[in-house]
Every structure is written in structure tokens, then in C-alpha cells.
Write an enzyme that holds these catalytic residues in place. Structure first.
Site, PDB file in Angstrom:
ATOM      1  N   GLU A 110       0.788  -1.032  -0.140  1.00 43.27           N
ATOM      2  CA  GLU A 110      -0.039  -0.187   0.020  1.00 43.27           C
ATOM      3  C   GLU A 110       0.838   1.241  -0.080  1.00 43.27           C
ATOM      4  O   GLU A 110       0.558   2.276  -0.652  1.00 43.27           O
ATOM      5  CB  GLU A 110      -0.911   0.045   1.294  1.00 43.27           C
ATOM      6  CG  GLU A 110      -2.029   1.200   1.304  1.00 43.27           C
ATOM      7  CD  GLU A 110      -1.585   2.689   1.964  1.00 43.27           C
ATOM      8  OE1 GLU A 110      -2.409   3.247   1.807  1.00 43.27           O
ATOM      9  OE2 GLU A 110      -0.309   2.378   2.586  1.00 43.27           O
ATOM     10  N   GLU A 111       1.903   1.317   0.661  1.00 40.99           N
ATOM     11  CA  GLU A 111       2.709   2.448   0.951  1.00 40.99           C
ATOM     12  C   GLU A 111       3.256   2.940  -0.128  1.00 40.99           C
ATOM     13  O   GLU A 111       3.642   4.128  -0.436  1.00 40.99           O
ATOM     14  CB  GLU A 111       3.724   2.130   2.244  1.00 40.99           C
ATOM     15  CG  GLU A 111       3.192   1.905   3.687  1.00 40.99           C
ATOM     16  CD  GLU A 111       2.224   2.774   4.085  1.00 40.99           C
ATOM     17  OE1 GLU A 111       2.307   4.080   3.586  1.00 40.99           O
ATOM     18  OE2 GLU A 111       1.822   2.654   5.164  1.00 40.99           O
ATOM     19  N   ASP A 152      -7.287   0.740   8.325  1.00 41.68           N
ATOM     20  CA  ASP A 152      -5.880   1.346   7.697  1.00 41.68           C
ATOM     21  C   ASP A 152      -5.939   2.533   8.472  1.00 41.68           C
ATOM     22  O   ASP A 152      -5.318   3.708   7.855  1.00 41.68           O
ATOM     23  CB  ASP A 152      -5.690   1.282   6.326  1.00 41.68           C
ATOM     24  CG  ASP A 152      -3.967   1.817   6.172  1.00 41.68           C
ATOM     25  OD1 ASP A 152      -3.395   1.756   7.034  1.00 41.68           O
ATOM     26  OD2 ASP A 152      -3.985   2.348   5.016  1.00 41.68           O
ATOM     27  N   HIS A 212       4.192   6.379   9.884  1.00 39.28           N
ATOM     28  CA  HIS A 212       5.359   6.220   9.230  1.00 39.28           C
ATOM     29  C   HIS A 212       6.785   6.879  10.078  1.00 39.28           C
ATOM     30  O   HIS A 212       7.590   7.267   9.250  1.00 39.28           O
ATOM     31  CB  HIS A 212       5.173   7.458   8.010  1.00 39.28           C
ATOM     32  CG  HIS A 212       4.016   7.141   6.970  1.00 39.28           C
ATOM     33  ND1 HIS A 212       3.935   7.692   5.923  1.00 39.28           N
ATOM     34  CD2 HIS A 212       3.343   5.803   7.021  1.00 39.28           C
ATOM     35  CE1 HIS A 212       2.982   7.111   5.256  1.00 39.28           C
ATOM     36  NE2 HIS A 212       2.501   6.075   6.024  1.00 39.28           N
TER      37      HIS A 212
END
Lengths: 455, 455
Positions: B325-326, B353, B423
């Protein structure tokens, strides 16, 4: 006539609409100011990190009285004062020690319960009897209990969504377990910490010996949840296993302390008082950031927001930082007693004493009609994700005001993490999230404003 | 006839009541089982602490594929498989370094953005131009920017209650800032971390260079919010101040990876599929506990709860753990593409998420009629303090299914703390609260059940 009625309806709509719009604007200002330009987090930083724990009767508690009084004075309130309160002073003394006697490496993290007496200076060595309730203890033969340590090991019920309910279902072991055990000849009491997690922090809290004479008080302590699991396993395997424990706490009598109070005088009904508060004292293990430094600085912030936004309340708005909620409720009792003696009229009281987490709403101790008015504000709170407006308990310190018919309310923050920290060494500033704290203050200010405007 | 009608009404009431009662019982079972006997927390412990970060293309990511496949197989699902996905592999290389050139003790905590290129091996030394938006940058003369580092320093807006809105209002600097700066001749880009707190953690995330050729890509990095404040002060005082920075990241091309999929075949409409998922990859700085280990284990727990409670869904219930996804959304795109190629019919897709915090509800990407049905379940969720059922974004991985008319939903946990960790190096297992994670899983299972039963 019909035409007239339509006009009236229209007028009423316009007035209501203007009112609602202005409510919306004011709530938005409370939230924005608290989040962008709030003081609650800085105040708590000082209370937690510069002053630290504020056990009633300690130097920390007195420093907190001075500090918060000075900060309230700096807000330019109409009046700030200290209300004298005689408080019970109890001290922990040297750090407690406990271990499995046959294996001194198996440390049992433990702390004395507030109000407990000490062990003899040489400590106590005894076998342990595990029970899960006072009823289970009372059903045992005295001979089984005599000379032993009674170990209350009923865990908090993890599938209750509101963790305060799980606490309520467990805390009788901590408060009343020692009295019951003493009556059956036990020499000490261990209580599993009121904590939903498995970890190594013992969680303190008050113990009551009822009307037992002082010489019948037995030492009572909380052990961490991990220690409770270990101890339970060991005595299941080896019932004759002895445990050593030692604590040096003692009661020091009554000393002088204070509730810290500040107020903005009401513009229309100055004689009707609305209280917002928390308790300034804390337990001594952490620095009391969640319990209840958070509630104090949020309450101070409510008055700061009113001043900053130049909103002049109709009623007198009073912040009260109560002394000694934890170890006797002296401040709350004194406040209510003085209010009655002075014939003060209290309209409303709000307490924040459930942690500095994301606010979800409020619990109210009021009648159905009052609740209906309050619930009509739901839509105003919706943008702030505030959704809980139900009947329920308010706060210990404001509880004594109930007798004189005051509407009581308690802030209800998200409760999932609260008992990870409650009364334990890890209730420290790093467990506070700035935004969550500030959202709570804004939510409290919003409710105070709406009550002021509508009651 | 009238009598008949009354009977019919009574019958209908009894049926509806039975239905609601059984819904209540089933939701209670989901919550109790997740809280008292859940596996989500243990699974996440393994993913976070035994495997660690799961950057796409890394060994961690492949270990996570193997581990979750094995765990899903152990649940006794009807089918578990790996769906091959070619993914973009990017690596960070040596730890980045940045400091004020005149004072190498003033370290600027910084990390390369995902997809960024490296600096030259000797690093970059350049002056810094601070801007607050791409528009502000574009309004500058090229001469002002040429040869310099462009520093995007627009903070997240702290008075937005839903923090994802504050993220949405800021993230264009991180995603598109480097492209704009490169076009004006800059040699590098710093972006203030997407973080509402002031602290020392740089927060990574993707950068896009649009259609700029590779030789025009300039190195792009995030600096911590504290570093952003310091840098801004320094260049305000001394505009000619130079900064040194060095990073060694590089793109390694495409490698083979997998989405991990498991399903329970529907008992009545096996050809209609309901998806629940999260993404298995993470950034490499922390261990991706909140983003999105939490969503993966919660999704796995949904199927485990269905099996454990022996609830047989009418539709096929499929858990999908998406890869990458990132750094490209490769897994989500592949899943939707394959579904279309196979002509699979998807009814519903739910993604978690947004962190493992206390669940508050869901955002839905659906039509009004569908939302109305869903909102009629409010009372069922009330005991669990789940109150948010509004239209809004669902999840990146399931987004590509939108094209084929699927009802999409995203779990909405409390968002106040999310960007403290997002993150960054501190997105680790200790930031997860077990109960909050488990409440999320039960809330997701409850929605999946109600959609299955009512659509």
C-alpha cells in the site's frame, strides 16, 4: 389569525436559528482556542514534571496549591482564594519489598494501600490463601485463614466495554478485603491490582478497616497483575509456600491544606453558582498526570477560555481544585459543608476525574427533564465527535453537592487505557496526549457555556 | 380482516424482535470473544516484535506473507492462498545525516521519502528556501530557488478535530513538493513531517516526481517537526546559512511478492464476496504496528471470530492482506484487476488502515439508501460506544474496487494519536493498547455480520 400564527412560527424559527448559530460559533471558538492556543498542557507539564506527585499532606500537594492559585490569579478572575481543609496525612515510607520466601529472586512488585498500617519492622512471613471475593473468604473456616496472608485475586472483567464498570465490579476487594480478612485472623492482605493489563506495576488506592480498632488493622498491599498470576500459580502447586513482605507506611494525623478556588462573577445571576473541577491531590507513585492533574488543568482552562473569548457568563462560574479526593474526600466534603453553611445556591457542578483521554461525552446525575434539554444539544457536539450524554455517576468531589439538588456531571473520556495508569507509577506526563487533553477542556467549556445559557 | 391485520403485525413484530435479539446476542459474542479470548494482539506481537518492519520487497515483508498465510491456514478456512503481485522495491540504505553546516552539532533528524533518490555520495550542501505551499514556491523567481534546498514547512492544522483532514490538507507538500521544486532548479527538498506534535521523529511517506525523467529527480526528505521549527528560525535570522544532508536510498526495480488471502465460502451466495483487509507492508522506520499491522490482525480476527462462533456467513467472507500500500498500491490494484478478470462479484469491502486505537465507527463510500440501512443499526452498536456512521473515504487498498460498484467502508478509530506515530520510528508495538485493538476487531466483525445478514 392563521397569518399571525405563521408569522410567529417564522419569528420563533429565526430566533432559534440565530441562537443555534451563535452556539455553533462559540463552541468552535472554544475548541480552536484550546487546540491552537491552550494552556492546559503547559500547566500539566508544570504540575507533573516540576512538582510531581501530590499526595495529600505532602510538600508536592502544598506546592500545587500555591502554583495553581498563582496561575488562576494571573487569569484575571474576579476572585481567587484558598478554602482551608483539614486533611488526613498518610505516608508510604520506605519502598515495599515482597518475594517468595523459598526464592528471593522471585520479586513480587507490591505497594501499600493508602491508609494501610505497616508490617512489623522485620516484615511478615506467612502462607497465602487465595480467594476471589469477600464472600468466598467469609465462607472459609477461620482456622484456614488464621495467621495467613489473604490474597484477593478476582481480575477486572475484560469484556465490559466501559472500564469503570469493571473497576466497580472489583474494587470491593481492595476497599473492604482487609477488614474482612482481619476479622478472620489473617496477618496481611494482598490484592490483585485494579488493572486490565498484565504488567509489573502495583496500583495503590484506599483501604478501609470499617470500625475495627487500630490494633486490629492488618497491613494491606496491592500486587501487580503479573505478580498475582505468578503467586496464584505457585500456591496452586505448593500451598505451604511462604511469602515475605514488608512495608513501612503510617498515618500522621490531620494537617492543614486547602481547596483552590477561583471564579468569574455572573452577569445576571451572580448568586447562582456553576462549579467545574478536579482534584489536586494524587497518589505518590507516579505524578498523577491522568489522576487527576488532567482534570485540574482542564477545569482551569474552562475559565481561561471564558476570559480569553470575553464570554461573560450569566451565572457565577467557579473552578474548584479539591484537596484529598484519594485518601478521604476531605476537600469535597468541606466544600459542600461550607456551601451549605453560607447558603450558597449551586445550579450545576462538573468534574473531570476519569483521565485526560479523548473526550466522548458526559454522564449526568439529574432528572429526566434536565437530561432531555442537555440531549437536545447533541447536534452541536457532533462535529467534535462528542456523543455520550447518559445518566451515570459524576465525580467523587462534587458528589456531596447532590444533597442540595445540584445537577451533577462527569466528563467521560475514552476509558480503555485509564486503568493501565490509575494509581500506579506509570501515571506520568508522557502518558498524556496534548490534543486529547485539550479536546477535553474544550468539551467541558462547551457544556458549561450551554448550561449557563439555557438554565 | 382487521383481526387478521393485527395478527400479521404481531407476527412481524415477533420476527423483527427475534432478529434484533439475535443480532444483539451475536454482537455481544463478537465483543466478548475478541476481548476475552482474542488472537489479534498475539498475532501483532509476532508481526511487530519477531518480524519487525515490512517494507515492500524486504525480507520482513516476505516473512510476514509466510507467517500470516500459515496462521490463516490454522484457522480452518475454506481456502487460503497467495496472490502474486509484482511490487516496486525501494531501499533506504545507510541512515541519513543532516545538520546546519556552520554547526554540525545542530543535527536535523531527517529521513528519505519513499521513492526518493539519493544525494551524491558526498552529500549536498546548499542554502534553504522556506515555503508553505506549492503555490508559494511556484510564485518565486526560478533564480531564488535554483541550487537550493526547498523547505516545505506548512504545519498540520491543529484545530481540525479529525486528524486525517489535517493530514489531507498538508500531504501535497510531501507528495508533490519535490516535483515542483525540481522544475524550478532546486537541488533537494525538505518537508516538515506530517505530525501534530513537536518531537524529534521524522515521518516518511511517498514522494512522486510526476513525469519528470529519472535524471531530474532531486532527493527529498522529511525532517522532524522540532527540526522544522529550528531550521525555520535559523534561516529567518541567517538566510545564507547552508545545510548539509546526505541519504543513500535507491530504487531496486520490481520484485515478486504476494497478497495473502483466505476465505469462508458463503452458505447461500458463495459467488458474492465480502472483503475485509489491511495492508501487510509497512514503512521501515518502526515496525508498522499501527500502520498497518493492526488492520491486518484485526481483519484476520474477523474470520477467526466467525469460525470460533460457528457463524456461517451467507456470502463468501474473504480476508485480504494487501502488499505494498505504502509505496505504490500494487497489491490493491492487482486484487481489483484479478477480480475483474475473473468476473468476481464483490458486494462489500472493509479496510482497517487508520491505526489500532479505540474504534469510533466507520466511514462509508456508498449510496444514500445503503447508508440508511447501515445507520439503522446504530442502536445495536451503542453499547460498544460505536457512534460514527457517515459518508467518507474507506481505504486505499480497497479503493480500486470502487469502479465495480462495491460498497466500501473504512474503520474509523479515534484519530488523535495516529499522526504521533504514522510512518515514523515510534510506530511500534508498545504504542498499541490490547483492548483498543480487540474492540476494533469486534466492531469490524459486527459490521461484516450485519452486512452479510441484511444485504
Amino acid at each position: 389569525m392563521k397569518y399571525m400564527f405563521t408569522l410567529l412560527l417564522l419569528f420563533s424559527f429565526l430566533v432559534n436559528n440565530a441562537q443555534t448559530n451563535s452556539d455553533e460559533v462559540i463552541l468552535k471558538q472554544f475548541y480552536s482556542t484550546s487546540l491552537l492556543d491552550g494552556k492546559s498542557y503547559n500547566w500539566l507539564d508544570h504540575l507533573s514534571n516540576r512538582i510531581g506527585s501530590r499526595l495529600t499532606g505532602s510538600i508536592g500537594a502544598e506546592m500545587a496549591v500555591e502554583y495553581t492559585k498563582k496561575e488562576l490569579e494571573a487569569l484575571g478572575l474576579d476572585r481567587v482564594w484558598l478554602q482551608p481543609v483539614l486533611v488526613k496525612k498518610w505516608v508510604r515510607g520506605a519502598k515495599e519489598v515482597a518475594y517468595i520466601k523459598s526464592d528471593i529472586n522471585t520479586n513480587l512488585p507490591l505497594c501499600a494501600l493508602g491508609g494501610s498500617g505497616p508490617t512489623p519492622p522485620s516484615g511478615i512471613i506467612a502462607q497465602v490463601v487465595e480467594v476471589h471475593s469477600i464472600e468466598e473468604l467469609n465462607a472459609l473456616d477461620d482456622a484456614v485463614v488464621k495467621g495467613k496472608i489473604v490474597f484477593f485475586n478476582r481480575p477486572m472483567q475484560a469484556d465490559l466495554i466501559q472500564t469503570f464498570e469493571a473497576y466497580g465490579g472489583c474494587v470491593d476487594q481492595r476497599v473492604h478485603g482487609a477488614e474482612a480478612a482481619a476479622k478472620k485472623g489473617a496477618v496481611g492482605v494482598f490484592v490483585r491490582s485494579m488493572n486490565l493489563r498484565l504488567d509489573d506495576y502495583p496500583h495503590t488506592g484506599t483501604v478501609s478497616y470499617g470500625d475495627l480498632p487500630l490494633n486490629k488493622h492488618i497491613p494491606a498491599a496491592a500486587i501487580s497483575t503479573n505478580a498475582a498470576e505468578i503467586l496464584s500459580s505457585i500456591i496452586a502447586l505448593t500451598p505451604e509456600q511462604e511469602v515475605y513482605f514488608k512495608q513501612s507506611c503510617s498515618y500522621k494525623g490531620e494537617v492543614q491544606s486547602y481547596n483552590v478556588i477561583g471564579e468569574i462573577t455572573g452577569s445576571e445571576k451572580p448568586e447562582e453558582i456553576m462549579v467545574v473541577g478536579g482534584h489536586l491531590d494524587s497518589w505518590d507513585l507516579g505524578d498523577g498526570s491522568h489522576d487527576d492533574g488532567a482534570g485540574c488543568v482542564q477545569s482551569m482552562e474552562v475559565l481561561r477560555l471564558f476570559k480569553k473569548l470575553e464570554y461573560k457568563p450569566k451565572h457565577t462560574i467557579r473552578v474548584v481544585l479539591f484537596m484529598n479526593e484519594e485518601n478521604g474526600l476531605d476537600g469535597g466534603l468541606k466544600y459542600a459543608k461550607d456551601a451549605e453553611a453560607k447558603n450558597e445556591k449551586h445550579l450545576f457542578a462538573l468534574e473531570s476525574d476519569a483521565g485526560g483521554f479523548t473526550p466522548r461525552g458526559f454522564a449526568f446525575d439529574c432528572n429526566d427533564e434536565q437530561l432531555e434539554i442537555i440531549q437536545s444539544w447533541r447536534e452541536l457536539f457532533k462535529p467534535y465527535l462528542i456523543h455520550y450524554f447518559e445518566k451515570g455517576g459524576s465525580g467523587a468531589d462534587i458528589g456531596p453537592l447532590k444533597a442540595v439538588g445540584v445537577i451533577l456531571a462527569g466528563l467521560r473520556p475514552d476509558s480503555q487505557r485509564y486503568f493501565d495508569y490509575h494509581h500506579a507509577e506509570n501515571d506520568t506526563f508522557d502518558a498524556i496526549n496534548k490534543r486529547e487533553l485539550e479536546l477535553g477542556a474544550a468539551t467541558m467549556a462547551s457544556l458549561m457555556y450551554l448550561i449557563d445559557a439555557n438554565f
